[in-house]
Design an enzyme around this catalytic site. Structure first.
Site, short mmCIF file in Angstrom:
data_model
loop_
_atom_site.label_atom_id
_atom_site.label_comp_id
_atom_site.label_asym_id
_atom_site.label_seq_id
_atom_site.Cartn_x
_atom_site.Cartn_y
_atom_site.Cartn_z
N THR A 157 1.00 -1.16 0.25
CA THR A 157 0.04 -0.28 0.28
C THR A 157 0.78 0.86 -0.39
OG1 THR A 157 -1.98 -0.71 1.27
CG2 THR A 157 -1.69 1.38 1.41
N PHE B 114 0.79 5.05 0.61
CA PHE B 114 0.06 5.92 1.60
C PHE B 114 1.06 7.68 1.79
CE2 PHE B 114 0.06 1.98 4.26
CZ PHE B 114 -0.65 2.13 5.05
#
Length: 285
Positions: free
Chosen positions: A179, A181
């Protein structure tokens, strides 16, 4: 309105409950800061805007699930700026109350994306998936239930926080589940030019003309600028996509990027730079 935080109690806001992946990435990169849990992305944005927190750590893309849709709608209207990016290798564990045997499990609780990313272990154990608001919240719910038929799929940090036992580690289906961010701030802090790999993020609205997008992006190609992201949005409830989020390698003061942005302005109604920040080292791996 909350008073701005003092240097001695700096805070970074994130969406989710303690033990979520967003909490983990805050701990990794801002270990001396207080991580502020927020119920929603909107609350995390607001915490920075009103001074309750100094920064926010917000997921924007996942290599398996794709973009985080809510964030892409908040960014254009927010007054916050992107000042950094971080990448997190996502690791999930199957956890339950201490002393639970895998054979007693009947249900597994987690966020819908986590359940979708851990189908193998769910299928192997014959568990019924139950959707929770987020992964850490699922761990808390299982801990509160004290039911040996329930398990949660969550980051290992959640097991530590809620007193659960990890029955299986690394239960995610894909080894490259990552992921990305972004770090948001009230202040526009632009990375200096010429000191490493820089990313420029911006949004723009194209004019309602034939081939407007093609013409708008032509300057990046002719100026040799590498565009790493281009995503469209529906604006004002219309199905015609006129707003775009884009990211390019380079600094706005680099000649190529500067020329491309100037050319972009000829074919758009608005260009808003969201951030100019150093690229995370993960990009070079």
């Amino acid at each position: 309105m909350s008073e701005p935080t003092s240097p001695s109690r700096r805070r970074i806001a994130y969406q989710g409950e303690p033990g979520a992946n967003s909490h983990l990435v805050c701990q990794q990169h801002y270990p001396d800061w207080e991580a502020l849990a927020c119920a929603s992305f909107e609350d995390a944005f607001a915490a920075v805007e009103n001074g309750e927190a100094d920064l926010a750590m917000i997921p924007i893309d996942n290599s398996i699930a794709g973009r985080v849709a809510d964030i892409h709608h908040f960014l254009p209207t927010s007054d916050l700026h992107i000042v950094g990016e971080r990448f997190l290798r996502i690791q999930f564990a199957l956890m339950a109350t201490p002393g639970t045997d895998v054979s007693t499990l009947r249900t597994v609780h987690s966020h819908v994306h986590a359940l979708g990313q851990c189908r193998g272990v769910i299928r192997e154990l014959g568990l019924t998936p139950v959707v929770s608001g987020d992964t850490a919240g699922a761990a808390r719910e299982v801990a509160e239930a004290q039911d040996p038929t329930q398990a949660a799929i969550a980051p290992p940090l959640a097991a530590e926080i809620y007193g659960l036992e990890v029955l299986r580690s690394d239960v995610e289906d894909e080894d490259d589940n990552t992921t990305r961010f972004i770090v948001l701030s009230r202040d526009f802090e632009q990375a200096p030019r010429g000191e490493g790999h820089v990313v420029t993020s911006f949004i723009f609205n194209v004019r309602n003309l034939p081939a407007a997008l093609y013409k708008a992006l032509g300057g990046f190609a002719t100026n040799g600028v590498n565009m790493t992201k281009l995503e469209s949005y529906m604006v004002g409830g219309h199905f015609t996509a006129t707003q775009f989020l884009a990211e390019v390698d380079g600094h706005p003061e680099d000649p190529g990027v500067k020329n491309a942005l100037e050319e972009l302005a000829f074919f758009t109604t608005e260009v808003k730079v969201l951030g100019v920040y150093r690229a995370d080292e993960f990009r070079s791996r």
